[in-house]
Enzyme design. Sequence first.
Site, PDB file in Angstrom:
ATOM      1  N   PRO A   2     -33.504 -57.171  30.384  1.00 11.28           N
ATOM      2  CA  PRO A   2     -33.984 -58.478  30.791  1.00 11.28           C
ATOM      3  C   PRO A   2     -33.928 -58.694  32.304  1.00 11.28           C
ATOM      4  O   PRO A   2     -33.211 -58.001  33.015  1.00 11.28           O
ATOM      5  CB  PRO A   2     -33.021 -59.431  30.091  1.00 11.28           C
ATOM      6  CG  PRO A   2     -31.751 -58.677  30.013  1.00 11.28           C
ATOM      7  CD  PRO A   2     -32.135 -57.228  29.855  1.00 11.28           C
ATOM      8  N   PRO A  36     -30.632 -52.480  27.433  1.00 12.34           N
ATOM      9  CA  PRO A  36     -30.055 -51.364  28.181  1.00 12.34           C
ATOM     10  C   PRO A  36     -29.746 -51.745  29.633  1.00 12.34           C
ATOM     11  O   PRO A  36     -30.529 -52.437  30.283  1.00 12.34           O
ATOM     12  CB  PRO A  36     -31.149 -50.296  28.124  1.00 12.34           C
ATOM     13  CG  PRO A  36     -32.414 -51.049  27.920  1.00 12.34           C
ATOM     14  CD  PRO A  36     -32.055 -52.281  27.134  1.00 12.34           C
ATOM     15  N   ARG A  41     -31.894 -56.808  35.630  1.00  5.79           N
ATOM     16  CA  ARG A  41     -31.923 -57.156  37.058  1.00  5.79           C
ATOM     17  C   ARG A  41     -31.879 -58.662  37.227  1.00  5.79           C
ATOM     18  O   ARG A  41     -32.295 -59.402  36.338  1.00  5.79           O
ATOM     19  CB  ARG A  41     -33.122 -56.546  37.756  1.00  5.79           C
ATOM     20  CG  ARG A  41     -34.462 -57.107  37.327  1.00  5.79           C
ATOM     21  CD  ARG A  41     -35.602 -56.369  37.998  1.00  5.79           C
ATOM     22  NE  ARG A  41     -35.908 -55.193  37.195  1.00  5.79           N
ATOM     23  CZ  ARG A  41     -37.074 -54.600  37.167  1.00  5.79           C
ATOM     24  NH1 ARG A  41     -38.055 -55.036  37.907  1.00  5.79           N
ATOM     25  NH2 ARG A  41     -37.283 -53.550  36.411  1.00  5.79           N
ATOM     26  N   ARG A  72     -37.317 -58.385  19.724  1.00  4.95           N
ATOM     27  CA  ARG A  72     -36.005 -58.774  19.207  1.00  4.95           C
ATOM     28  C   ARG A  72     -36.166 -59.953  18.255  1.00  4.95           C
ATOM     29  O   ARG A  72     -36.997 -60.818  18.466  1.00  4.95           O
ATOM     30  CB  ARG A  72     -35.067 -59.116  20.356  1.00  4.95           C
ATOM     31  CG  ARG A  72     -34.727 -57.859  21.152  1.00  4.95           C
ATOM     32  CD  ARG A  72     -34.217 -58.195  22.525  1.00  4.95           C
ATOM     33  NE  ARG A  72     -33.987 -56.981  23.287  1.00  4.95           N
ATOM     34  CZ  ARG A  72     -34.870 -56.449  24.131  1.00  4.95           C
ATOM     35  NH1 ARG A  72     -36.052 -57.025  24.300  1.00  4.95           N
ATOM     36  NH2 ARG A  72     -34.576 -55.346  24.780  1.00  4.95           N
TER      37      ARG A  72
END
Length: 126
Positions: A2, A36, A41, A72
């Site tokens: 994200p 991950p 950032r 998701r």
Amino acid sequence: MPHFVVDYSDNLHELLDFQLLFKALHEYVVSTGAFPIGGVRSRAIRCYDYRVADGREDFGYLNLSLKIGHGRDMELKQAVAKRVFEILCDWMKPVTDAHYVQISFEMTELDPVLKFNKNNIHPLFV
């Protein structure tokens, strides 16, 4: 993904330590197992031109946007959104205890057909 993007009023700048917020947000989203580390950032954008409510100079605002990739389930997205907002509000508490501030947060799921990226950092964390 994200990506966390904060925009905030200039009058809050000296009161905020974004590295503490970003560390907490990164650690949380990675801990879910759904995001991950190589894709996370964060950035903060200081806004010099703004108006809050009736324009009083001591009124401030901070908005956090979270962009996530597609795929998701809603239960996870709701849980992540709730916890991210809690982290944000906890981090802002010293400021909101002493100043008038509007805090907002939104999560956006990006369309997989319209999202493009190139990331050579991911392999470092495999």
